[in-house]
Design an enzyme around this catalytic site. Structure first.
Site, PDB file in Angstrom:
ATOM      1  N   TYR A   1      16.549 -45.581  -1.802  1.00  0.00           N
ATOM      2  CA  TYR A   1      16.227 -45.193  -3.171  1.00  0.00           C
ATOM      3  C   TYR A   1      15.144 -46.021  -3.842  1.00  0.00           C
ATOM      4  O   TYR A   1      14.095 -45.509  -4.208  1.00  0.00           O
ATOM      5  CB  TYR A   1      17.504 -45.232  -4.028  1.00  0.00           C
ATOM      6  CG  TYR A   1      18.516 -44.223  -3.570  1.00  0.00           C
ATOM      7  CD1 TYR A   1      18.252 -42.856  -3.667  1.00  0.00           C
ATOM      8  CD2 TYR A   1      19.719 -44.610  -2.992  1.00  0.00           C
ATOM      9  CE1 TYR A   1      19.156 -41.915  -3.211  1.00  0.00           C
ATOM     10  CE2 TYR A   1      20.637 -43.671  -2.530  1.00  0.00           C
ATOM     11  CZ  TYR A   1      20.343 -42.322  -2.645  1.00  0.00           C
ATOM     12  OH  TYR A   1      21.228 -41.391  -2.184  1.00  0.00           O
TER      13      TYR A   1
ATOM     14  N   PRO B   1      20.699 -35.419  -7.107  1.00  0.00           N
ATOM     15  CA  PRO B   1      21.446 -34.193  -6.836  1.00  0.00           C
ATOM     16  C   PRO B   1      22.024 -33.631  -8.132  1.00  0.00           C
ATOM     17  O   PRO B   1      22.132 -34.344  -9.125  1.00  0.00           O
ATOM     18  CB  PRO B   1      22.554 -34.662  -5.909  1.00  0.00           C
ATOM     19  CG  PRO B   1      22.793 -36.088  -6.294  1.00  0.00           C
ATOM     20  CD  PRO B   1      21.490 -36.626  -6.812  1.00  0.00           C
TER      21      PRO B   1
ATOM     22  N   HIS C   1      20.857 -40.921  -8.236  1.00  0.00           N
ATOM     23  CA  HIS C   1      21.680 -41.089  -7.045  1.00  0.00           C
ATOM     24  C   HIS C   1      21.886 -42.542  -6.615  1.00  0.00           C
ATOM     25  O   HIS C   1      22.768 -42.833  -5.810  1.00  0.00           O
ATOM     26  CB  HIS C   1      21.012 -40.310  -5.902  1.00  0.00           C
ATOM     27  CG  HIS C   1      21.952 -39.770  -4.885  1.00  0.00           C
ATOM     28  ND1 HIS C   1      23.237 -40.227  -4.722  1.00  0.00           N
ATOM     29  CD2 HIS C   1      21.792 -38.800  -3.951  1.00  0.00           C
ATOM     30  CE1 HIS C   1      23.816 -39.555  -3.736  1.00  0.00           C
ATOM     31  NE2 HIS C   1      22.967 -38.691  -3.252  1.00  0.00           N
TER      32      HIS C   1
ATOM     33  N   SER D   1      24.653 -32.381   3.804  1.00  0.00           N
ATOM     34  CA  SER D   1      25.767 -33.112   3.210  1.00  0.00           C
ATOM     35  C   SER D   1      26.878 -32.138   2.838  1.00  0.00           C
ATOM     36  O   SER D   1      26.608 -31.072   2.272  1.00  0.00           O
ATOM     37  CB  SER D   1      25.277 -33.838   1.956  1.00  0.00           C
ATOM     38  OG  SER D   1      26.289 -34.665   1.453  1.00  0.00           O
TER      39      SER D   1
END
Length: 615
Positions: A83, A96, A320, A526
């Site tokens: 990230y 997300p 996230h 995912s």
């Protein structure tokens, strides 16, 4: 709190896998995805790296020392790599979204009432977190029953991601310094909504009253308030530069500080004017439709943004870096008890900004870049209705492994090859555990998908079933290894970072073409299961890739497939078609095999028994 601390001490530390095991797994995971010549070269490099007394052993020792000294040896490495060092904009590329069912609002008051109830639910949930009174999560699926680390929950409302020129900073406030206000975004303006007055928390009715005042104020706005939220949708380096310029002025510093220290952002969105189908709702959550719609009515650096659209399009967008998507899938709170008392409260304050020509130009440029992202995202939310996880369980296999193998088949149907695939694997069994990677494009999956797509029909159903079981077993075994801290991706990252810390030249294994290609995840997947009727979605992680989030329900499976229009080799609709075909073909194969196994038995009892043992 004591029990929570006790659990944290009881949870083991993330292990450092044995070096030879990781190197063997690495070679196995890439061999069938590479040309033979390239693989030979890679094998020699890997063997040299892992040789006794070699570089690999020195780096492994460094990692083992680090494990002794830290709670979680991989946490910071992973956070930065995944990230904080990433320079891409947060919308689509990183954040997300959880998409709620379309809400049946009759009017604006309905929407604001829903928003007030949502805030009350958040406050109730936050009170549990602050008291550390959340019941401990236990693993489901593979290795079920193990207690899981709860640390991510304590970052839900206290985190903020600051943009940096080269790397971002994630700051987490202590719970004792927990904020007592939310920021409300309405018509691209930002308001401070205090949730406590005279030491007493606002009731749902009072919050509703304050939200009504905010909407009214935003409508009567004569001054053109700049759409500052657009800056947070920009590339991280661009936003860092803009923020640097903004903070030269005290007015902007004060406004930024209020946003950076809030509990969350509530975005009251204008109707987007689109058909409220699953795909459009997902798009509105991921990017707000750009500057022309609700794209500026956001503040992406804050960990939780609650979106309430006046047209019933609602959901949550997450920054996230502090936590995984699965952590936000908690049951929605019950309807709040309404308080009859109503106090005179000071009106919410609108945040002020000092904006010069340079900032205006930066906002405009950010808006154009967001629009490009909006125009580029090809999203297809598809509900596969033929069967769900109940049917898969009857085949005596893991639903997750089954769906992963089906996605490999879909990709092979589209492209005639398999590619490096990422499936997130939770390592919350360990202290401060986040995720590692399950590499789903296994050699066994390749053998199976080749048998399913063979035009000469050389494989019998028996052979196909055998290969399918082998592919599902390989996927299940890799999953168990990854969730047990024995995955290869975190380990290889740790070895690479150790070399950097020792000021070594980058070991050849990491500059090798195979390593670079194997970390370019064209298929990023995912599983985010929910009990409520909602689903999670995100964008691809590479320009020529797919994002594929799925939610297996008992009799259906929701897939959110994303790609970029700019890449001519990807198409979300084509992938979804292949996925639908593949899932149906696998069911036909299972059903034919069950029927073949049960044929010799005359009695229906015998038939049902044979069916059970058939797979």
């Amino acid at each position: 709190m004591a029990s929570d601390l006790l659990l944290f001490q009881v949870l083991p530390k993330v292990p450092v896998p044995p070096l030879t095991q990781t190197l063997d797994m690495y070679l196995k995971s890439v061999q069938h995805l590479m040309k033979e010549e390239q693989f030979k070269k890679t094998k020699a490099i890997v063997e040299k790296f892992g040789a006794p007394g070699g570089v690999g052993e020195a780096l492994q020792r460094k990692l083992l020392e680090r494990r002794e000294k830290t709670t979680n040896w991989v946490y910071d490495y992973w956070l930065e790599d995944m990230y904080l060092n990433n320079r891409l904009p947060l919308p689509v590329n990183s954040s997300p979204a959880m998409v709620f069912p379309k809400q049946p609002f009759r009017d604006r008051t309905d929407a604001l009432r829903f928003a007030a109830r949502l805030i009350c639910g958040v406050l109730e949930y936050k009170a549990l977190i602050d008291k550390r009174a959340l019941p401990v999560d236990f693993a489901r699926g593979q290795l079920a029953g193990t207690p899981l680390c709860m640390e991510q929950y304590y970052r839900l409302f206290t985190s903020y991601r600051y943009p940096g020129l080269k790397t971002d900073t994630l700051r987490v406030n202590a719970a004792s310094k927990a904020p007592e206000h939310v920021i409300v975004a309405c018509k691209n303006q930002f308001f401070v909504l205090d949730l406590v007055a005279n030491d007493k928390q606002l009731s749902e009715v009072e919050i509703l009253g304050q939200l009504e005042k905010i909407v009214k104020t935003s409508e009567n706005s004569k001054d053109g308030f700049p759409p500052m939220g657009l800056l947070t949708s920009d590339g991280r380096t661009e936003w860092a530069r803009a923020r640097e310029a903004l903070t030269r002025d005290q007015v902007n510093r004060d406004s930024l500080s209020l946003i950076e220290n809030c509990l969350g952002v509530l975005c009251l969105d204008e109707p987007c004017g689109l058909q409220p189908n699953d795909t459009n709702r997902a798009l509105m959550m991921l990017h707000g439709g750009g500057a022309e719609k609700n794209g500026a009515n956001r503040w992406y650096d804050k960990s939780m943004q609650f979106i309430v659209g006046m047209d019933g399009i609602c959901g949550v967008v997450c920054e996230h870096s502090p936590f995984e998507g699965i952590v936000m899938v908690k049951k929605t709170p019950p309807e709040m008890v309404r308080s009859s008392s109503f106090r005179e409260l000071p009106p919410p304050r609108r945040l002020q900004w000092k904006c010069d020509h340079q900032t205006q130009a930066l906002i405009e440029a950010a808006g154009h870049r967001l629009q490009r992202l909006v125009d580029n995202l090809d999203m297809d939310v598809f509900t596969f209705k033929a069967y769900g996880k109940e049917y898969i369980k009857k085949q005596k296999v893991s639903p997750d492994a089954f769906i992963q193998v089906a996605m490999q088949l879909a990709f092979y149907k589209c492209r005639g090859r398999l590619v490096s695939t990422y499936e997130s694997a939770s390592i919350r069994r360990f202290q401060d555990g986040r995720v590692d990677n399950i590499r789903s494009a296994t050699p066994e999956a390749l053998a199976f998908v080749k048998s399913m797509t063979d035009e000469r029909d050389t494989f019998s159903d028996l052979e196909k079933m055998k290969q399918m079981k082998e592919a599902i077993n390989a996927q299940t075994n890799y999953t168990i290894a990854a969730i047990s801290g024995m995955g290869i991706d975190n380990h290889l990252l740790g070895l690479l970072r150790s070399a950097k810390e020792l000021n070594m030249e980058k070991p050849e294994i990491f500059s090798d073409e195979t390593y670079v290609t194997s970390n370019h995840f064209i298929l990023s997947t995912s599983q985010v299961p929910t009990t409520e009727e909602m689903f999670c979605c995100y964008g691809p992680v590479v320009p020529n890739g797919y994002g594929a989030c799925y939610n297996p329900q008992s009799d259906h499976i929701i897939f959110c497939v994303s790609s970029f229009w700019e890449d001519t080799e990807t198409s979300s609709a084509v992938f979804v078609t292949a996925l639908n075909e593949g899932l149906l073909e696998i069911r036909e194969l299972c059903n034919r095999s069950s029927a073949a196994v049960s044929k010799p038995a005359d009695s229906s009892q015998g038939a049902s028994h044979a069916k059970k043992s058939g797979k």
